[in-house]
Each structure stands twice: as C-alpha cells, then as structure tokens.
Write a protein that holds these residues in place. Structure first.
Motif, PDB file in Angstrom:
ATOM      1  N   LEU A 164       0.834  -1.208   0.000  1.00  0.00           N
ATOM      2  CA  LEU A 164       0.000   0.000   0.000  1.00  0.00           C
ATOM      3  C   LEU A 164       0.869   1.258   0.000  1.00  0.00           C
ATOM      4  O   LEU A 164       0.532   2.259  -0.652  1.00  0.00           O
ATOM      5  N   THR A 165       1.995   1.206   0.728  1.00  0.00           N
ATOM      6  CA  THR A 165       2.883   2.374   0.791  1.00  0.00           C
ATOM      7  C   THR A 165       3.479   2.662  -0.583  1.00  0.00           C
ATOM      8  O   THR A 165       3.481   3.811  -1.048  1.00  0.00           O
ATOM      9  N   VAL A 166       3.962   1.608  -1.253  1.00  0.00           N
ATOM     10  CA  VAL A 166       4.571   1.798  -2.571  1.00  0.00           C
ATOM     11  C   VAL A 166       3.520   2.277  -3.568  1.00  0.00           C
ATOM     12  O   VAL A 166       3.762   3.199  -4.360  1.00  0.00           O
ATOM     13  N   TRP A 167       2.319   1.682  -3.515  1.00  0.00           N
ATOM     14  CA  TRP A 167       1.232   2.076  -4.410  1.00  0.00           C
ATOM     15  C   TRP A 167       0.972   3.574  -4.275  1.00  0.00           C
ATOM     16  O   TRP A 167       0.948   4.321  -5.255  1.00  0.00           O
ATOM     17  N   GLU A 168       0.809   4.036  -3.012  1.00  0.00           N
ATOM     18  CA  GLU A 168       0.515   5.447  -2.784  1.00  0.00           C
ATOM     19  C   GLU A 168       1.666   6.336  -3.240  1.00  0.00           C
ATOM     20  O   GLU A 168       1.465   7.446  -3.744  1.00  0.00           O
ATOM     21  N   ALA A 169       2.905   5.819  -3.083  1.00  0.00           N
ATOM     22  CA  ALA A 169       4.064   6.633  -3.443  1.00  0.00           C
ATOM     23  C   ALA A 169       4.170   6.810  -4.951  1.00  0.00           C
ATOM     24  O   ALA A 169       4.675   7.827  -5.434  1.00  0.00           O
ATOM     25  N   LEU A 170       3.666   5.818  -5.705  1.00  0.00           N
ATOM     26  CA  LEU A 170       3.881   5.845  -7.151  1.00  0.00           C
ATOM     27  C   LEU A 170       2.845   6.654  -7.920  1.00  0.00           C
ATOM     28  O   LEU A 170       3.127   7.121  -9.012  1.00  0.00           O
TER      29      LEU A 170
END
Lengths: 349, 179
Positions: free
Chosen positions: A340-346
């Motif tokens: 979820l963190t990577v998704w939001e960051a991208l």
C-alpha cells in the motif's frame, strides 16, 4: 579527592554493589549482532527530537498568522536553524522507521509472547504516540499539508463511536479549524505526547529489565547453554557505536537533504496533489479504497487485532500447538504495508 | 504501600472504645470524600476549560434581488470567512416571473467534500468536481459519482438559501483562518 568522594557518599547513600547488580542486566548473546539492537535506536532518536525540539520552540510561534512565517525564519534567518530543523525532521522520519523495524523484529522473533504481552501493549502505545507526534509535528509547520492533514484527521475522529464529535471539538478547539487549533497541536506535540512517551519508555525498559531480554537462539547454537554478556561496558559500548553511526547518518541526511518549507496554508484551496507523510501512506490509500465508515472501522479493527495479537497468538497456539499462524500473519501484514505504501508513493491520486 | 485501617483496628479494638473507632472511620471517609471532591472539581474545571465555547458563527447575507438574477446565470458571494460561493439560478422550470419563483430554483453548492472536508475543484474537461484528497468525484449538480463519497451516498453539501420579499439570502460562515 577522597574528601569529595566521602562528601558525596554521605549525601548520596547508594550501595554501589547493589546499584551495579540492579542496572547491569545480563544481555543475551544475539544482541552482539547490531541489527537486534533496533529498540535502542528510536530511544536515541527520541533524545535527539527532545533536544532539537526544545531549541526549535525558542523561535516557533503557534498562531495561524505567525506559524509559517516563524518556520521560515527558523529555516532562513536563524543561525543553523535550517540544520536543526532538518535534524528534527530526519530524526522523526528515522524514528518512525526504527519503531516499525523494531516492532517487526520483535514480532518475527516471537519476543512478544508470554510473559511479555504487556510490553507489547506498551510498545503499541509508543507506536501510536510516535505517529501522533509525527502528525502534530507536520501540522505545526502550517504549510498546505499541515492544514489539510489536520482537517482530514479531525473529520476522521468523528467516526470514533460515542465520543467522536467531542474528540473532534477537543482536537480542533472548535467545530472547524480555527485560531485555537494550532496551539492545541503545539501542546500535544511539545508537552502531552513527549511526557506520555517518557513514561511509557520507562515502563517499557523496566519490564524488559524485570523479564530479561527475550533470548533468541540461532540454529547453530540451539543445544548449547544460554550465553550472556555484561551490559556494562559491553552492551553500552555497542549502543554508543550505534549512536555514533545514527548521529553521522542524521548529520549527512540533514546536510544533503535539508527540509524545505511548502506553500503556506490556503483554507480555500486543496492542492491538486496532496499526500501525508510517508508513514501515513498505508492509511491514506486505505481511505481511498472504501467509504469513510468502512475504512475507519476496518483500520480500527486492524489496530485492535495488532494490540491484542500476543493474546490471540497464545489462544491459537493453545488450540493448535506448533502453529505457524503468527509467521503467516506477519508476512501478510508486512506485504500489505509495503504494497500500500509503494502504491501510494507511485501514483498522483 | 497504603495503610490498612482494618489491621490497626483489630489490634486496637480491645483498648479503644468503639465510639472512637467510629469517629476515626468517619474522619477517614470525610478525608477521602474531600480528596475526591476537590480533585474531581479540578478535573471538571480543566475539562470545561479545554472544551471550546463557541461554535462557528454564521449569518444571513443578501445575494441579489431576484428580478435582476436571470435564469441559468450565476452570482458569486464572498463570505466574511473568505470563502467564494457561487450561487446559480436554475433554468429548468423556465419560470421568469418573480411571482412563481421559489427558493428551490437557486442552488449554492459548497466546495467542501462531504467525505473528510477537503476542497473540491471543478474539472471542465471531465465536467465534474474532483476531490484531490481521496479521489471523490461529483456531477456538476453535486451528486457523488465516484470514490468514497459515492460509496457512502454523500453529495456535495449546499449553503442554506432563503427567499424573502423578492430578495435572495444565503447563510454564510463568519469565521475562518483564511485571509
């Protein structure tokens, strides 16, 4: 010299042998490896935060008209202000990271299990205080994110059963973000949360001392007798070495990546791309996936399960001895958090 | 460690008259009650001190005389709190004589997202309002069309309007940290 010693001895009637016995905790052998010493890292950051935080408070002004301007003054006019503010911010970032890593290491080495359940709960308290301090911290800068983050958080607290509306009013000092809101965040950030954390850290360390550090055996020395080494001076030296590395890291990060100051609050315009600090990306993405109530209820349930996990795990293992449920749950949780963190960051939205 | 009064009583009982132990207990109770009352009073005062006294103040403002407010046009009102509010007169009824005009012919959409309070912006290329916080979308009439507000069935809120003696009024907030 001996006169001074006897003077002090008389005024500080401490039995040195007892004091040594009380504080010189036997440290399990696995802590010779630095990566098991993650618990001391956030504590070290915490001290850095307190020192730099007290310094920043000399110039910071917690009013809507002056807050952003005072942060700008700290960053641009005051001698070394940019450096101290950057240290404060980077220490916060690394503290959250260290707390999360420490919790993961405790989880995957089963160090939360009976009889250490209470210390896991205290740790959960510290995790929430850390996140709360992070949130109130970036609310104080009074850049766009500060305002919109606070607005979103205040509206979210409305969902707390029974006392939600009251909590929201207490947090904001009114129905909406108003002239009193910033000082409330300042008191939370600079007084209530740190004092609570000091109390919890004392409890945390006392419980560790009472139980002893959970021993961890590697496959190779499974059958040998437990090995311990002295806290003084061996472990203290390890921690000092870690402390030096951490200070170097902070200094380098603050010098190479000084913290900028974003655009000042505009209550009439939410920026087109708006994101909280990285440690809230998980919750932020989660909020986009469901309706408000569903997202809040599920987040609350996850936190409750996390806090109660030592007891849930104990129940599972009594029913099915040798169960690997905790490893499975842990891996799923880590993958979900990272995902979820990577998704939001991208993505922008 | 707390002092255990019952233990003392047991050892003293043979020598101390029952009356005195009754008064000792009464004094203990009074002391305890006063402690609770004084600290409790302080806690209540502290709680009341922290609880905000004022709600956000609002007031009615005049928008326009409806004779000069043509159907399918808009007026912009700037509230004392700094908010810019667009009031629209609908064209659907085709009513142009003031006598048949009702307050329902006017709409003043709030730009505050009903999800968690961010400000929506109008995207002309998509003919929709978009909330950048959690991707909520709304049709031009304020109906939620996507994202968390759609799932929860929340439309964009509207400012209260009132029509009195051919004058259109709007209720607007007076306080805010803008400006």
């Amino acid at each position: 010299m001996s006169k001074l010693t006897s003077f002090l001895r008389e005024r500080l009637p401490v039995d040195r042998a007892k004091l040594r016995e009380l504080t010189n905790e036997p440290v399990p052998h696995h802590l010779k490896h630095g990566w098991f010493c993650l618990g001391g890292t956030p504590a070290y950051r915490f001290v850095v935060m307190i020192v730099t935080g007290i310094l920043l408070a000399f110039y910071y002004e917690a009013t809507p008209t002056r807050a952003w301007e005072s942060v700008r003054t700290i960053s641009e006019d005051v001698a070394y202000g940019w450096f101290l503010r950057s240290i404060h911010r980077w220490a916060a970032t690394l503290m959250v990271a260290a707390v999360v890593l420490h919790q993961m290491r405790i989880f995957f080495t089963d160090a939360y299990r009976r009889p250490r359940e209470l210390n896991w709960l205290i740790g959960m308290g510290l995790l929430h205080c850390t996140l709360g301090a992070g949130f109130t911290g970036y609310s104080l800068v009074y850049e766009q994110l500060s305002y919109w983050g606070a607005t979103v958080a205040a509206n979210l607290t409305d969902n707390v059963p029974w006392i939600g509306a009251l909590l929201r009013r207490l947090l904001l000092g009114g129905d909406e973000y108003n002239a009193h809101t910033l000082s409330r965040f300042f008191v939370l950030h600079g007084a209530i949360l740190p004092v609570t954390m000091i109390g919890l850290i004392v409890l945390h360390v006392t419980l560790i001392r009472l139980h002893g550090i959970a021993e961890l055996r590697f496959k190779a020395d499974q059958n040998s007798a437990p090995r311990f080494f002295d806290f003084f001076p061996d472990h203290l030296l390890t921690e000092l070495a870690i402390g030096l590395v951490l200070m170097l890291l902070l200094g380098v990060l603050a010098s190479l990546f000084p913290v900028p100051i974003g655009p000042r609050v505009d209550p009439l315009l939410t920026p087109d791309v708006i994101k909280p600090e990285w440690f809230f990306y998980v919750a932020f993405r989660w909020l986009k996936l469901f309706s408000e109530r569903a997202a809040f209820a599920s987040l609350g349930a996850i936190v409750v399960v996390m806090a109660a996990w030592p007891f849930i795990d104990g129940f599972i293992r009594r029913r099915r001895p040798g169960s690997e449920a905790s490893v499975f749950v842990g891996i799923v949780a880590v993958l979900a958090i990272v995902g979820l963190t990577v998704w939001e960051a991208l993505v922008a939205h | 460690m707390t002092h255990d009064p019952t233990a003392a009583q047991v050892t003293l009982a043979p020598t101390v008259p029952a009356r005195r132990s009754f008064f000792a207990r009464l004094a203990g109770f009074a002391m305890f009650a006063s402690l609770v009352a004084s600290y409790g009073t302080f806690a209540v005062m502290a709680g009341r001190f922290l609880l905000p006294t004022h709600s956000r103040r609002k007031a009615w403002r005049r928008v326009a005389e409806i004779g000069s407010f043509q159907p399918a046009t808009t007026r912009t009102v700037v509230a004392p709190s700094g908010e810019r509010i667009v009031v629209a007169r609908c064209a659907i009824n085709g009513a142009s004589t003031p006598a048949t005009v009702t307050v329902d012919d006017f709409v003043a959409l709030s730009s505050t997202c009903p999800h968690l309070g961010c400000q929506v912006t109008f995207e002309p290329q998509h003919q929709r309002f978009f909330c950048p916080c959690h991707n909520g979308t709304f049709a031009p009439d304020g109906r939620a069309t996507g994202g968390p507000p759609f799932e929860a069935g929340q439309s964009l809120p509207r400012y209260p309007l009132d029509l009195r003696a051919n004058l259109l009024y709007i209720e607007v907030p007076l306080d805010g940290v803008a400006g």
